[in-house]
Write a protein that holds these residues in place. Structure first.
Motif, PDB file in Angstrom:
ATOM      1  N   THR A  55     -12.885  -5.752  -4.875  1.00 34.65           N
ATOM      2  CA  THR A  55     -11.523  -5.239  -5.066  1.00 34.65           C
ATOM      3  C   THR A  55     -11.173  -4.987  -6.523  1.00 34.65           C
ATOM      4  O   THR A  55     -10.211  -4.256  -6.793  1.00 34.65           O
ATOM      5  CB  THR A  55     -10.501  -6.231  -4.493  1.00 34.65           C
ATOM      6  N   GLY A  56     -11.900  -5.603  -7.444  1.00 36.91           N
ATOM      7  CA  GLY A  56     -11.498  -5.547  -8.828  1.00 36.91           C
ATOM      8  C   GLY A  56     -10.432  -6.588  -9.136  1.00 36.91           C
ATOM      9  O   GLY A  56      -9.777  -7.106  -8.221  1.00 36.91           O
ATOM     10  N   THR A  57     -10.233  -6.880 -10.397  1.00 35.19           N
ATOM     11  CA  THR A  57      -9.292  -7.929 -10.769  1.00 35.19           C
ATOM     12  C   THR A  57      -7.872  -7.570 -10.376  1.00 35.19           C
ATOM     13  O   THR A  57      -7.142  -8.378  -9.780  1.00 35.19           O
ATOM     14  CB  THR A  57      -9.354  -8.183 -12.282  1.00 35.19           C
ATOM     15  N   GLU A  58      -7.444  -6.354 -10.666  1.00 34.63           N
ATOM     16  CA  GLU A  58      -6.074  -5.951 -10.341  1.00 34.63           C
ATOM     17  C   GLU A  58      -5.869  -5.897  -8.833  1.00 34.63           C
ATOM     18  O   GLU A  58      -4.846  -6.371  -8.312  1.00 34.63           O
ATOM     19  CB  GLU A  58      -5.774  -4.593 -10.968  1.00 34.63           C
ATOM     20  N   GLY A  59      -6.838  -5.354  -8.123  1.00 32.14           N
ATOM     21  CA  GLY A  59      -6.731  -5.313  -6.672  1.00 32.14           C
ATOM     22  C   GLY A  59      -6.725  -6.705  -6.057  1.00 32.14           C
ATOM     23  O   GLY A  59      -6.008  -6.961  -5.081  1.00 32.14           O
ATOM     24  N   PHE A  60      -7.508  -7.613  -6.633  1.00 33.36           N
ATOM     25  CA  PHE A  60      -7.530  -8.982  -6.131  1.00 33.36           C
ATOM     26  C   PHE A  60      -6.169  -9.643  -6.294  1.00 33.36           C
ATOM     27  O   PHE A  60      -5.678 -10.319  -5.378  1.00 33.36           O
ATOM     28  CB  PHE A  60      -8.599  -9.790  -6.875  1.00 33.36           C
ATOM     29  N   LEU A  61      -5.530  -9.460  -7.438  1.00 33.44           N
ATOM     30  CA  LEU A  61      -4.228 -10.081  -7.677  1.00 33.44           C
ATOM     31  C   LEU A  61      -3.158  -9.492  -6.757  1.00 33.44           C
ATOM     32  O   LEU A  61      -2.308 -10.225  -6.226  1.00 33.44           O
ATOM     33  CB  LEU A  61      -3.830  -9.894  -9.139  1.00 33.44           C
ATOM     34  N   VAL A  62      -3.200  -8.177  -6.550  1.00 35.39           N
ATOM     35  CA  VAL A  62      -2.239  -7.559  -5.631  1.00 35.39           C
ATOM     36  C   VAL A  62      -2.468  -8.055  -4.211  1.00 35.39           C
ATOM     37  O   VAL A  62      -1.527  -8.411  -3.487  1.00 35.39           O
ATOM     38  CB  VAL A  62      -2.338  -6.024  -5.699  1.00 35.39           C
ATOM     39  N   THR A 205      -2.085   0.989   0.896  1.00 36.10           N
ATOM     40  CA  THR A 205      -1.703  -0.424   0.753  1.00 36.10           C
ATOM     41  C   THR A 205      -0.519  -0.757   1.641  1.00 36.10           C
ATOM     42  O   THR A 205      -0.507  -1.792   2.318  1.00 36.10           O
ATOM     43  CB  THR A 205      -1.358  -0.729  -0.713  1.00 36.10           C
ATOM     44  N   ALA A 206       0.485   0.125   1.655  1.00 34.70           N
ATOM     45  CA  ALA A 206       1.661  -0.120   2.498  1.00 34.70           C
ATOM     46  C   ALA A 206       1.289  -0.107   3.969  1.00 34.70           C
ATOM     47  O   ALA A 206       1.768  -0.941   4.754  1.00 34.70           O
ATOM     48  CB  ALA A 206       2.732   0.926   2.208  1.00 34.70           C
ATOM     49  N   ALA A 207       0.428   0.829   4.381  1.00 37.97           N
ATOM     50  CA  ALA A 207       0.019   0.888   5.789  1.00 37.97           C
ATOM     51  C   ALA A 207      -0.776  -0.359   6.177  1.00 37.97           C
ATOM     52  O   ALA A 207      -0.572  -0.932   7.262  1.00 37.97           O
ATOM     53  CB  ALA A 207      -0.809   2.148   6.027  1.00 37.97           C
ATOM     54  N   THR A 208      -1.675  -0.792   5.305  1.00 38.87           N
ATOM     55  CA  THR A 208      -2.470  -1.998   5.583  1.00 38.87           C
ATOM     56  C   THR A 208      -1.580  -3.226   5.648  1.00 38.87           C
ATOM     57  O   THR A 208      -1.750  -4.086   6.525  1.00 38.87           O
ATOM     58  CB  THR A 208      -3.542  -2.172   4.500  1.00 38.87           C
ATOM     59  N   PHE A 209      -0.621  -3.305   4.748  1.00 37.09           N
ATOM     60  CA  PHE A 209       0.305  -4.440   4.760  1.00 37.09           C
ATOM     61  C   PHE A 209       1.121  -4.458   6.045  1.00 37.09           C
ATOM     62  O   PHE A 209       1.331  -5.517   6.648  1.00 37.09           O
ATOM     63  CB  PHE A 209       1.225  -4.346   3.543  1.00 37.09           C
ATOM     64  N   PHE A 210       1.564  -3.299   6.498  1.00 34.68           N
ATOM     65  CA  PHE A 210       2.380  -3.240   7.707  1.00 34.68           C
ATOM     66  C   PHE A 210       1.581  -3.677   8.937  1.00 34.68           C
ATOM     67  O   PHE A 210       2.075  -4.438   9.775  1.00 34.68           O
ATOM     68  CB  PHE A 210       2.916  -1.818   7.906  1.00 34.68           C
ATOM     69  N   VAL A 211       0.345  -3.210   9.032  1.00 34.34           N
ATOM     70  CA  VAL A 211      -0.468  -3.526  10.209  1.00 34.34           C
ATOM     71  C   VAL A 211      -0.906  -4.986  10.204  1.00 34.34           C
ATOM     72  O   VAL A 211      -0.813  -5.677  11.224  1.00 34.34           O
ATOM     73  CB  VAL A 211      -1.690  -2.583  10.282  1.00 34.34           C
TER      74      VAL A 211
END
Length: 447
Positions: A55-62, A205-211
């Motif tokens: 995911t990378g560092t930024e993606g991991f933190l998010v 990201t929003a779609a994944t979070f919603f599901v």
């Protein structure tokens, strides 16, 4: 068959004075705890490195920030289910850590290896991904999560007494697993949005979070709870029922794998396949299991009210305690009263422990009455009675207060004949108060 406990002598040694055999070094508690903590810590470090690499560092933190949102809600729900006979926190911490670290690591490695092997063997990466998601992943992931339930069942048998315990351990394990998996999926989705330049509601990201977080935070717990129910039924079975004690947990595991496979395969059923499976299977299954667990919890309270009166007759409990301990509202009032009147949180904790030990005693007696008790029934009963007696000074006044506050009102009607002090007749003169002598506390140990 269990009988009413006699009045024993003071238990200086709850084990009855039996000599303990010398334990080998690998049987020592600190060795087992150290090995387990080391295993989970190493698994956590490896899974952290793997997820961050993908995911990378930024993606991991998010992903971490978004994935943690449903965890407190799920943990609170499972802890609420476990309030009748709350298990120790160390079991829940182990279950969550196993799901988030060990089970997630096993799943990532095994799923990746199996999918690559299938793709190489068939020369069809698309079919390999579909087969891996619908067949390999459910088998690997549910087996890895079931290992935590099995370990608690084998090594913390006294804390694993029924269906609710199985549901709680399985649910917390699955919550930990879903937490790590959500970090991976949400972090990867965020990386995809960064590359494509999408953002806001229309982003991946929003779609994944919603599901995964809004619609189905209970998906993984729902699958693994089926395994936990199987182990819970096995815990309620007699020791001589060897076939049932093995087949029922295996059946629960197979059901968990099947439901997991159906959930993962819903994405292959067309544009609306996911929503159809969600509405027709997942929601009804979740509602049914929720009803089953709540019904089981009410049955546990009924068991407390039915089994503890024998100990009240024998003098171990006050006459009103079985009914107070069989009401969650009365239990809460007793803890609050102890916190106000007897020294804050320490007193409330003592009352809570008294309630938990009394509930364990009721379940133990029920298993003995049904012929399902283990060989250490007498020793365990004596230990629980000893723990109750240690906390009686704080718990009994608090439970008595709760009994008086929750007792149903009794209607009182005036009799048709004259009563002194009511219809004009002067009341009897008030006698001076006599000095009261404190009634000594009854101690069954000294009887």
């Amino acid at each position: 068959m269990a009988t009413s406990p006699p009045y024993p002598t003071h238990p200086g040694d709850p084990t009855g004075g039996a000599a303990l055999r010398h334990a080998h070094w690998w049987q020592r508690k600190w060795v087992r705890y150290g090995a387990l903590i080391t295993l989970l810590a190493l698994s956590g470090l490896v899974i952290l490195a793997l997820v961050r690499q993908q995911t990378g560092t930024e993606g991991f933190l998010v992903g971490l920030g978004l994935a943690v949102l449903p965890v407190p809600l799920l943990m609170a729900a499972f802890r609420w289910l476990d309030r009748v006979e709350p298990g120790p926190w160390r079991n829940l911490l182990f279950a969550f850590a196993w799901g988030a670290c060990a089970a997630a690591l096993i799943a990532i490695i095994a799923n990746s290896f199996a999918t690559k092997w299938i793709a190489t063997a068939t020369a069809d990466p698309t079919s390999a991904d579909t087969l891996g998601a619908t067949v390999i992943a459910p088998i690997v992931e549910e087996s890895a999560k079931a290992a935590a339930v099995l370990l608690v069942f084998l090594f913390r048998r006294r804390d694993f007494t029924g269906i609710v315990d199985g549901v709680v351990i399985a649910g917390v394990t699955a919550t930990g697993f879903a937490f790590t998996e959500n970090i991976l999926y949400l972090g990867t989705a965020f990386g995809t949005d960064q590359l494509s330049g999408h953002g806001g509601i229309a982003s991946v990201t929003a779609a994944t979070f919603f599901v995964r977080v809004v619609m189905s935070p209970f998906a993984h717990p729902l699958f693994t709870v089926l395994t936990g129910i199987g182990f819970g039924i096995s815990a309620l079975s007699a020791e001589r029922q060897h076939v049932r004690r093995v087949l029922v947990p295996l059946s629960g595991l197979l059901l968990a794998m099947g439901m997991h496979a159906m959930w993962n395969g819903s994405s292959t059923l067309g544009e609306y396949g996911f929503f159809a499976v969600y509405a027709m299977f997942m929601v009804p299954a979740f509602a049914l299991l929720t009803w089953l667990v709540i019904w089981t919890r009410q049955r546990e309270l009924k068991t407390v009210r039915e089994e503890l009166p024998a100990y009240a007759v024998a003098g171990w409990l006050a006459p009103t305690e079985p009914y107070v301990l069989g009401s969650m509202r009365a239990r809460r009032m007793a803890r609050e009263y102890a916190r106000r009147q007897f020294g804050g949180r320490a007193a409330a904790r003592a009352v809570s422990q008294y309630e938990a030990y009394a509930t364990s005693l009721a379940f133990l007696r029920r298993r003995g009455r049904l012929g399902r008790a283990n060989a250490d029934f007498v020793v365990r009963e004596r230990e629980l009675l000893h723990e109750l007696w240690r906390r009686r000074d704080v718990a009994r006044p608090a439970l008595d207060h709760a009994a008086r506050m929750t007792a149903p009102p009794v209607p009182v009607t005036a009799p048709p004949w004259p009563v002194y002090g009511v219809y004009g007749y002067p009341p009897h003169p008030v006698q001076p108060a006599q000095p009261t002598v404190p009634y000594p506390a009854y101690n069954p140990y000294r009887t």
